[in-house]
Design an enzyme around this catalytic site. Structure first.
Site, PDB file in Angstrom:
ATOM      1  N   HIS A 133       0.833  -1.131  -0.016  1.00 28.02           N
ATOM      2  CA  HIS A 133       0.073   0.035   0.338  1.00 28.02           C
ATOM      3  C   HIS A 133       0.829   1.313  -0.198  1.00 28.02           C
ATOM      4  CE1 HIS A 133       0.592  -1.451   4.302  1.00 28.02           C
ATOM      5  NE2 HIS A 133       0.644  -0.034   4.403  1.00 28.02           N
ATOM      6  N   ALA A 193      14.799  -1.584   3.986  1.00 28.32           N
ATOM      7  CA  ALA A 193      13.949  -0.428   4.127  1.00 28.32           C
ATOM      8  C   ALA A 193      14.595   0.947   4.135  1.00 28.32           C
ATOM      9  CB  ALA A 193      12.936  -0.852   5.056  1.00 28.32           C
TER      10      ALA A 193
END
Length: 211
Positions: A133, A193
């Site tokens: 998302h 990340a």
């Protein structure tokens, strides 16, 4: 919810016929010369708007609040609520949305997941790709079995023109990463990340940005 099984390929250009066929009053056809071609069993929820010329194959499910414009949707693909699909092609067994915005000649192949609030433009997505998302992906080619973590942005505009990114198969892009185009990332690459990736990465490498 309205559903209908078409025994043969059928094109509908009348909003009244569309509503009657699916027994659903909240379906709309917008724009002159617009039509939808159906093939097999199709399920449509309410508040869906069709524009241009689209085609829905057997097993397609479109949830409420979606806009489908000049797009082709393959077998058993599910479009979740309030997704906007413009001038794009979707293969089979995909899950799209909710709140997706797919536009400008995107090509999503088969068995992909395009998650909540993802925007795609001018991109090709191969089989078994998962895009989490709140991502933006523009002018990209993403090969099969790639995972793109939540909050990833493909920075595709350099101030003068759009630049392309190529992502090899089986690559993992960690959440919150910035991919600065033009760039080529190889196969089986792992990107940590929060990374900012500005240079090409060869196959089978781990990219961990120094803090």
């Amino acid at each position: 919810m309205g559903y209908y099984k078409f025994s043969k390929e059928t094109t509908i250009s009348s909003e009244a016929i569309l509503k009657k066929t699916f027994a659903e009053d909240d379906l709309k056809i917008r724009g002159e010369n617009s039509s939808i071609t159906f093939n097999g069993m199709v399920i449509l929820m309410g508040k869906i708007i069709f524009e241009g010329n689209s085609k829905l194959e057997d097993g397609v499910y479109i949830d409420e609040g979606c806009i489908i414009s000049d797009s082709q949707i393959g077998k058993r693909t599910k479009i979740r609520p309030y997704s906007l699909l413009y001038k794009s092609t979707f293969g089979e067994d995909n899950i799209i949305g909710p709140f997706c915005f797919v536009r400008d000649k995107c090509n999503i192949n088969n068995s992909c997941i395009i998650g909540n609030a993802v925007e795609l433009t001018r991109s090709t997505i191969r089989d078994y790709v998962k895009i989490s998302h709140q991502c933006y992906i523009g002018d990209a080619y993403i090969d099969s079995n790639v995972i793109v973590g939540a909050g990833t942005v493909f920075c595709n505009y350099d101030g003068e023109q759009h630049q392309k990114a190529i992502i090899g198969s089986k690559t993992l892009i960690g959440s919150g990463s910035m991919i600065i185009s033009p760039i080529r990332i190889g196969k089986s690459v792992t990107i940590a990340a929060g990374s900012v990736v500005k240079k090409d990465i060869v196959d089978n490498k781990k990219f961990i940005q120094k803090r």
